[in-house]
Design a protein around this motif. Structure first.
Motif, PDB file in Angstrom:
ATOM      1  N   TYR A 369       0.815  -1.217   0.000  1.00 55.87           N
ATOM      2  CA  TYR A 369       0.000   0.000   0.000  1.00 55.87           C
ATOM      3  C   TYR A 369       0.852   1.272   0.000  1.00 55.87           C
ATOM      4  O   TYR A 369       0.506   2.273  -0.633  1.00 55.87           O
ATOM      5  N   THR A 373       0.582   5.384  -1.748  1.00 59.44           N
ATOM      6  CA  THR A 373       0.558   6.703  -1.084  1.00 59.44           C
ATOM      7  C   THR A 373       1.850   7.489  -1.332  1.00 59.44           C
ATOM      8  O   THR A 373       1.835   8.707  -1.342  1.00 59.44           O
ATOM      9  N   LYS A 374       2.954   6.771  -1.555  1.00 58.74           N
ATOM     10  CA  LYS A 374       4.250   7.434  -1.739  1.00 58.74           C
ATOM     11  C   LYS A 374       4.219   8.371  -2.950  1.00 58.74           C
ATOM     12  O   LYS A 374       4.726   9.486  -2.923  1.00 58.74           O
ATOM     13  N   TYR A 376       1.202   9.139  -5.605  1.00 58.53           N
ATOM     14  CA  TYR A 376      -0.147   8.864  -6.109  1.00 58.53           C
ATOM     15  C   TYR A 376      -0.151   8.766  -7.640  1.00 58.53           C
ATOM     16  O   TYR A 376       0.480   9.586  -8.305  1.00 58.53           O
ATOM     17  N   GLU A 395      -9.174   7.418   1.369  1.00 58.58           N
ATOM     18  CA  GLU A 395      -8.293   7.987   0.347  1.00 58.58           C
ATOM     19  C   GLU A 395      -8.715   9.373  -0.108  1.00 58.58           C
ATOM     20  O   GLU A 395      -8.499   9.751  -1.268  1.00 58.58           O
ATOM     21  N   PHE A 398      -5.962  11.285  -1.796  1.00 62.09           N
ATOM     22  CA  PHE A 398      -5.648  10.945  -3.194  1.00 62.09           C
ATOM     23  C   PHE A 398      -6.461  11.841  -4.139  1.00 62.09           C
ATOM     24  O   PHE A 398      -5.918  12.411  -5.091  1.00 62.09           O
TER      25      PHE A 398
END
Ligand code: TYD
Ligand code: ZN
Length: 416
Positions: A369, A373-374, A376, A395, A398
């Motif tokens: 995961y 997130t690192k 998008y 999210e 995002f």
């Protein structure tokens, strides 16, 4: 759950033995949960995924299926307790059984078929209720046992049912969630339930619901493990020969639309009015007619074409698309639609044993995961659409960073 069950039904309904044939094919499919190590891609197993509908008993089913050992083994990658929402769902399920069926019973005994990592039984254990989980996948059964939840690794049939009854007595409640639809020998399990249940006991199970699948074109419910997609009508017919009567139905939002069925020894309890209401709804939806399935086939093809047009367009624009949730369901979508790592850069998933592996068939990398997130992506393809509410809430960052979701149930769309 008999490991020697024939994966081929030889063109006969698995429930009523009527002669039937598939109404469509999704093509060559790998094992839905068969996530591969990069060195394992050479000898991947494939079978033809082709659903059939029995006009005699109403059962929606797969006629050809891989051997159970290929699907449920010590490396089985599915752990129930990965979703917060599902944890809450099973707590509510367990408490409803404790507060209704088991209320005022002396030393009740609960059996769960396919108890996975103990996501539901833990609530019985916590309240000191005698319980036994039956879970054929040794690795997930072990997770349950380490938490003190009584679990045996076996396939359930009438012999095992007799053994359990001899050792523990008969059951006040037999439960199953997302497992009955996995068992090819449904009559064998029904026979076991009939023998293990007390005369005033109940059998409660829930599974993805055929009515939702047809209404939403959520064809991704169809994969190797799901040998049946049930309706109230087909459940009623399948258990009738075992003197088990459908006494209640309760729709559930889990897995994109499920149904909870309650059965009891015939004549032992009143049948809820909801049963007849649901049967009438099913008839109105055309679930008993072959033409409904021909329309479903056309809807699947349209969904596939629309999704691939979207992915091809984004590829042409050099957008980054990442899959969200390496679900079993996604294996059907990815392979039926013909997606490749060119369309979907990787799939983000929180399950440790899926990470670092390749998706079945298309070999799209599955990453932790944190990779999502690192950095998008421009678009996230929501394979875990059954958890949409939980995920889209989680999210929000995002979307505020400009990211967009690609969804395909009930229709292909790009949403914020
Ligand atoms: P599941 O809902 O059980 O679908 P299926 O029965 O089709 O396998 O699987 C959900 C998958 O999605 C599981 O691998 C965990 C993953 N997942 C995430 O990666 N993030 C999330 O926030 C959620 C809810 C699930
Ligand atoms: Zn049939």
């Amino acid at each position: 759950m008999n490991p020697t069950a024939k994966p081929l039904s030889n063109g006969h309904c698995r429930v009523c033995s009527a002669k039937i044939a598939p109404f469509m094919s999704f093509g060559r499919m790998p094992i839905a949960n068969g996530f591969l190590r990069p060195d394992e891609t050479g000898n991947e197993y494939f079978f033809e995924l082709a659903p059939a509908f029995c006009e005699s008993c109403g059962m929606f089913q797969l006629l050809e299926q891989p051997q159970p050992e290929k699907m449920f083994h010590e490396q089985y990658a599915f752990y129930s307790s990965t979703s917060r929402y599902m944890q809450a769902h099973f707590e509510v399920f367990a408490l409803s059984v404790i507060n209704t069926v088991l209320a005022e019973r002396k030393d009740p005994f609960v059996v769960e078929l396919g108890s996975n990592d103990g996501i539901m039984l833990r609530h019985f254990k916590a309240r000191g209720v005698r319980h036994l989980g039956i879970e054929p996948s040794a690795n997930v059964a072990e997770v349950a046992r380490t938490q003190g939840i009584s679990t045996i690794s076996a396939f359930f049939d009438h012999k095992l049912a007799d053994g359990i009854a001899a050792e523990h007595g008969r059951a006040d409640a037999i439960l199953a969630a997302n497992v009955m639809c996995h068992i090819p020998d449904l009559p064998g399990v029904a026979a076991g339930v009939q023998r293990l249940l007390k005369p005033d006991g109940v059998f409660i199970f829930e599974d993805p619901y055929l009515g939702d699948m047809i209404a939403k074109t959520s064809y991704d419910q169809i994969y190797d493990e799901h040998v049946f997609i049930f309706s109230a009508n087909s459940v009623r017919c399948a258990f009738e020969p075992f003197a088990l009567e459908l006494i209640d139905v309760m729709p559930q939002i889990t897995h994109g639309g499920s149904m909870r069925y309650t059965l009891a020894p015939k004549g032992s309890r009143q049948v809820s009015i909801k049963v007849n209401e649901q049967l009438a709804k099913e008839a109105a939806l055309g679930l008993d007619r072959a033409e409904t399935y021909h329309r479903f086939k056309a809807n699947c093809e349209n969904s596939r074409d629309a999704l691939m047009r979207t992915l091809e367009r984004l590829r042409g624009q050099e957008k980054r698309v990442v899959g969200y949730g390496a679900t079993s369901k996604s294996t059907t979508v990815i392979n039926y639609c013909g997606m490749t790592p060119e369309h979907v850069e990787f799939i983000s998933d929180t399950t440790p044993i899926k990470q670092g592996r390749l998706s079945p068939g298309a070999h799209i990398p599955v990453k932790p995961y944190g990779e999502f997130t690192k950095r998008y992506p421009d678009y996230a393809l929501l394979f875990a659409w059954n958890h949409a509410a939980e995920i889209r809430e989680k999210e929000a960052g995002f979307v505020s960073a400009g990211g967009r979701w690609i969804v395909y149930v009930p229709e292909v769309a790009i949403v914020a």
